[in-house]
Design an enzyme around this catalytic site. Structure first.
Site, PDB file in Angstrom:
ATOM      1  N   GLY A 110     -12.852  -5.925  13.463  1.00  0.00           N
ATOM      2  CA  GLY A 110     -13.005  -5.480  14.541  1.00  0.00           C
ATOM      3  C   GLY A 110     -14.337  -5.736  15.072  1.00  0.00           C
ATOM      4  CB  CYS A 140      -5.235  -8.577   8.937  1.00  0.00           C
ATOM      5  SG  CYS A 140      -5.473  -8.117  10.973  1.00  0.00           S
ATOM      6  CG  ASN A 141      -4.208 -12.075  12.069  1.00  0.00           C
ATOM      7  OD1 ASN A 141      -2.911 -12.570  12.171  1.00  0.00           O
ATOM      8  ND2 ASN A 141      -4.343 -11.648  13.056  1.00  0.00           N
ATOM      9  NE  ARG A 168      -0.679  -4.664  14.802  1.00  0.00           N
ATOM     10  CZ  ARG A 168      -1.951  -5.485  15.329  1.00  0.00           C
ATOM     11  NH1 ARG A 168      -2.059  -6.138  16.395  1.00  0.00           N
ATOM     12  NH2 ARG A 168      -3.123  -4.880  15.370  1.00  0.00           N
ATOM     13  CG  HIS A 194      -7.181 -14.728  15.385  1.00  0.00           C
ATOM     14  ND1 HIS A 194      -6.483 -14.993  16.351  1.00  0.00           N
ATOM     15  CD2 HIS A 194      -7.335 -13.988  14.924  1.00  0.00           C
ATOM     16  CE1 HIS A 194      -6.261 -14.190  16.656  1.00  0.00           C
ATOM     17  NE2 HIS A 194      -6.326 -13.264  16.413  1.00  0.00           N
ATOM     18  CG  HIS A 220      -0.393 -10.320  12.886  1.00  0.00           C
ATOM     19  ND1 HIS A 220      -0.822  -9.808  13.915  1.00  0.00           N
ATOM     20  CD2 HIS A 220      -2.147  -9.846  11.737  1.00  0.00           C
ATOM     21  CE1 HIS A 220      -2.083  -8.767  13.956  1.00  0.00           C
ATOM     22  NE2 HIS A 220      -2.285  -9.093  12.870  1.00  0.00           N
ATOM     23  CD  GLN A 301       0.366  -4.881  11.467  1.00  0.00           C
ATOM     24  OE1 GLN A 301       0.842  -5.735  10.718  1.00  0.00           O
ATOM     25  NE2 GLN A 301       1.044  -4.032  12.149  1.00  0.00           N
TER      26      GLN A 301
HETATM   27  P1  NAD Z   1      -7.626   3.124  13.632  1.00  0.00           P
HETATM   28  O1  NAD Z   1      -8.083   3.780  14.892  1.00  0.00           O
HETATM   29  O2  NAD Z   1      -6.042   4.169  13.044  1.00  0.00           O
HETATM   30  O3  NAD Z   1      -8.658   3.842  12.226  1.00  0.00           O
HETATM   31  C1  NAD Z   1     -10.047   4.893  13.695  1.00  0.00           C
HETATM   32  C2  NAD Z   1     -10.252   6.256  12.763  1.00  0.00           C
HETATM   33  O4  NAD Z   1     -12.162   6.418  13.339  1.00  0.00           O
HETATM   34  C3  NAD Z   1      -9.453   6.987  14.068  1.00  0.00           C
HETATM   35  O5  NAD Z   1      -9.494   8.274  12.665  1.00  0.00           O
HETATM   36  C4  NAD Z   1     -10.856   7.081  14.577  1.00  0.00           C
HETATM   37  O6  NAD Z   1     -10.651   8.940  15.213  1.00  0.00           O
HETATM   38  C5  NAD Z   1     -12.038   7.152  13.815  1.00  0.00           C
HETATM   39  N1  NAD Z   1     -13.386   7.075  14.967  1.00  0.00           N
HETATM   40  C6  NAD Z   1     -13.163   7.577  15.817  1.00  0.00           C
HETATM   41  N2  NAD Z   1     -14.819   7.542  15.744  1.00  0.00           N
HETATM   42  C7  NAD Z   1     -15.260   7.686  14.927  1.00  0.00           C
HETATM   43  C8  NAD Z   1     -16.744   7.864  14.059  1.00  0.00           C
HETATM   44  N3  NAD Z   1     -17.831   7.851  15.358  1.00  0.00           N
HETATM   45  N4  NAD Z   1     -17.192   8.246  12.894  1.00  0.00           N
HETATM   46  C9  NAD Z   1     -16.073   8.424  11.951  1.00  0.00           C
HETATM   47  N5  NAD Z   1     -14.900   8.405  12.688  1.00  0.00           N
HETATM   48  C10 NAD Z   1     -14.436   7.666  13.890  1.00  0.00           C
HETATM   49  O7  NAD Z   1      -8.424   2.113  13.394  1.00  0.00           O
HETATM   50  P2  NAD Z   1      -8.049   0.847  12.325  1.00  0.00           P
HETATM   51  O8  NAD Z   1      -7.033   0.791  12.759  1.00  0.00           O
HETATM   52  O9  NAD Z   1      -8.205   1.305  11.411  1.00  0.00           O
HETATM   53  O10 NAD Z   1      -9.273  -0.382  12.654  1.00  0.00           O
HETATM   54  C11 NAD Z   1     -10.735  -0.061  12.215  1.00  0.00           C
HETATM   55  C12 NAD Z   1     -11.104  -1.289  11.884  1.00  0.00           C
HETATM   56  O11 NAD Z   1     -10.273  -2.225  10.948  1.00  0.00           O
HETATM   57  C13 NAD Z   1     -11.676  -2.251  13.604  1.00  0.00           C
HETATM   58  O12 NAD Z   1     -12.465  -2.739  12.888  1.00  0.00           O
HETATM   59  C14 NAD Z   1     -10.200  -2.705  13.369  1.00  0.00           C
HETATM   60  O13 NAD Z   1     -10.421  -3.860  14.158  1.00  0.00           O
HETATM   61  C15 NAD Z   1     -10.032  -2.778  11.386  1.00  0.00           C
HETATM   62  N6  NAD Z   1      -9.021  -3.657  11.465  1.00  0.00           N
HETATM   63  C16 NAD Z   1      -8.027  -3.108  11.790  1.00  0.00           C
HETATM   64  C17 NAD Z   1      -6.471  -3.851  11.274  1.00  0.00           C
HETATM   65  C18 NAD Z   1      -5.254  -3.027  11.950  1.00  0.00           C
HETATM   66  O14 NAD Z   1      -4.342  -3.643  11.915  1.00  0.00           O
HETATM   67  N7  NAD Z   1      -5.679  -2.139  11.767  1.00  0.00           N
HETATM   68  C19 NAD Z   1      -6.464  -4.965  10.481  1.00  0.00           C
HETATM   69  C20 NAD Z   1      -7.806  -4.967  10.144  1.00  0.00           C
HETATM   70  C21 NAD Z   1      -8.905  -4.587  10.520  1.00  0.00           C
END
Ligand code: NAD
Length: 337
Positions: A110, A140-141, A168, A194, A220, A301
Site C-alpha cells: 500500500g 497481493c495482485n 474483491r 497494477h 481476487h 489477497q
Molecule cells: P489492516 O488494517 O488489517 O492492519 C493494519 C494494522 O496496523 C491494524 O491492526 C492497525 O490497528 C495497525 N496500525 C494502524 N496504525 C498504526 C501505527 N501507527 N503503528 C502500528 N500499527 C498501526 O491492514 P492490512 O490489510 O494488514 O494492510 C497493511 C499493509 O499491507 C497495507 O500497506 C496494505 O496495502 C498491504 N496489503 C494488504 C493486503 C490485504 O488484502 N489486506 C494485501 C497485500 C498488502
C-alpha cells in the site's frame, strides 16, 4: 537467529508474525499494536511480546488487562529488521523511526514505490535488495502477476501482458467496504495502478491492466493474456507453471470452480486462517492461440505476500540465497501441503 519486529498487527502483520515464528532461523521480538482489541488479545494468547505503537494509548492496554513489553521505538531498536504492516501511508511515515535506529524495514504494497529503496518479489528480484534500508514487498495482485511473469519471461520472452483484475471489494472483516451489490470498473480510466506497480519489479515489461471491483471478499481473480515471443503449446506452459514454487495449477478433477471452493479446500487442509499462499491457476484455462497465452488465476489477497515478506527478510540481510530462502520459507510454512 534473525530478530524480527512486527509493527502493525492486522491482516498482514499477524500472518507474517506466525510465518516468521515458524522459521528455523528467525525469532519474533514482538509486535506493536495501536490499541487493545481482539487482535491484541490474539497476540497475547500466542505469547508474542506486545509493544505500544502510540505512547498516549498505553493506559488503554492497562485498562484491558494487557501487559506491554515497551514502546514501538524499543521494538525497533531491539530488532535486526522490522516488518511494517501498518495501513497504507503509515509505513512511509514510520521510515524516519527506522532510520533513527538504523534498523532496516520492509514496508507493504500500500506504500508508494518512491517511498522505498526497492520493491521486492522473491521469485523475480531476490538478489537486488541486499543491504537496502527500506524495501517494499509489493501488493497481493502485483505479487501474483510477478510470479507469473518471471517464469514466462525467462522461458519464452514476453511481448505484452494484458490483465483484467476482478478485485474483491474488501477483506472479510472489512464490513465498511464494498460494493455490496454492484460491479464497478475501478479505476474507470486506464491503466489501473497494477501495471505500473508490476513495472517496479520488471521495469521493461510492456503491461496494461484494467481493474473491476465486485461484491466478494474471498479472493481476487485475474483474467490474463500474455503475448509471448515464441509459441509453446499449452501443455508446455502448464508444465512450466506446475514446476514453479508458489503456483498451484488446479487439476480439473479437483472440481474447484471458484474462490469459494478454493477457500473450502484450504479449510479442509487445515491451513492456518484458510490461507492460500500460492497463485491458484486453473489448469484447463491455460490456452495458447498463436503466440497469445490465456489463463485465469485466483489470488488470496490476505496471504500471498506472507512468504514474500519472510524471504525479503533474508534477502535484505543477505542471510541466504534465493533458492535456499524460498525453500526454507515454504517448508517451514507448509506451502507444499
Ligand atoms: P489492516 O488494517 O488489517 O492492519 C493494519 C494494522 O496496523 C491494524 O491492526 C492497525 O490497528 C495497525 N496500525 C494502524 N496504525 C498504526 C501505527 N501507527 N503503528 C502500528 N500499527 C498501526 O491492514 P492490512 O490489510 O494488514 O494492510 C497493511 C499493509 O499491507 C497495507 O500497506 C496494505 O496495502 C498491504 N496489503 C494488504 C493486503 C490485504 O488484502 N489486506 C494485501 C497485500 C498488502
Amino acid at each position: 537467529m534473525i530478530e524480527v519486529g512486527i509493527n502493525g498487527y492486522g491482516t498482514i502483520g499477524k500472518r507474517v508474525a506466525d510465518a516468521v515464528r515458524a522459521q528455523p532461523d528467525m525469532e519474533v521480538v514482538g509486535v506493536a499494536k495501536t490499541r487493545p482489541n481482539f487482535e491484541a488479545q490474539t497476540a497475547v494468547d500466542k505469547d508474542f511480546e506486545l509493544y505500544a505503537a502510540i505512547e498516549d494509548r498505553k493506559p488503554q492496554f492497562a485498562e484491558a488487562g494487557i501487559d506491554l513489553a515497551g514502546d514501538v521505538e524499543e521494538l525497533v531498536e531491539e530488532s535486526d529488521i522490522v516488518v511494517d504492516a501498518c495501513p497504507s501511508g503509515i509505513g512511509a511515515d514510520n521510515a524516519e523511526m527506522y532510520r533513527k535506529y538504523d534498523t532496516p524495514a520492509l514496508l507493504q504494497g500500500g506504500e508508494d514505490a518512491d517511498a522505498v529503496d526497492a520493491s521486492f518479489n522473491a521469485r523475480s528480484n531476490y538478489d537486488t535488495v541486499e543491504g537496502d534500508d527500506l524495501v517494499r514487498v509489493v501488493s497481493c495482485n502485483t505479487t501474483g502477476l510477478s510470479r507469473l511473469v518471471a517464469p514466462l519471461q525467462e522461458a519464452y520472452g514476453i511481448e505484452k501482458v494484458r490483465t483484467t483484475l476482478v478485485r474483491r471489494g474488501g477483506d472479510p472483516a472489512q464490513s465498511g467496504r464494498g460494493p455490496i451489490n454492484d460491479i464497478l470498473p475501478n479505476p474507470v480510466s486506464l491503466p489501473s495502478h497494477h501495471g505500473p506497480d508490476v513495472n517496479t519489479i520488471f521495469p521493461d515489461l510492456n503491461i496494461d491492466t484494467l481493474g473491476l471491483k465486485v461484491p466478494a471478499t474471498l479472493m481476487h481473480t485475474h483474467s490474463v493474456n500474455v503475448t509471448l515471443e515464441s509459441e509453446p503449446d499449452a501443455a508446455e506452459v502448464r508444465s512450466l507453471l506446475e514446476d514453479e514454487r508458489r503456483t498451484f495449477v488446479i487439476p480439473e478433477w479437483l472440481g474447484l470452480d471458484g474462490a469459494g471452493a478454493i477457500k473450502e479446500l484450504a479449510q479442509d487442509a487445515g491451513r492456518p486462517r484458510a490461507d492460500i499462499w500460492e497463485n491458484c491457476i486453473w489448469g484447463e484455462s491455460i490456452s495458447m492461440e498463436g503466440d497469445d497465452l490465456y489463463l485465469f488465476q485466483a489470488i488470496h489477497q490476505e496471504s500471498d505476500v506472507v512468504p514474500e515478506n519472510v524471504d525479503a527478510i533474508r534477502a535484505v540481510l543477505g542471510e541466504a540465497s534465493q533458492e535456499e530462502s524460498m525453500a526454507r520459507t515454504d517448508e517451514a510454512m507448509g506451502l507444499d501441503t
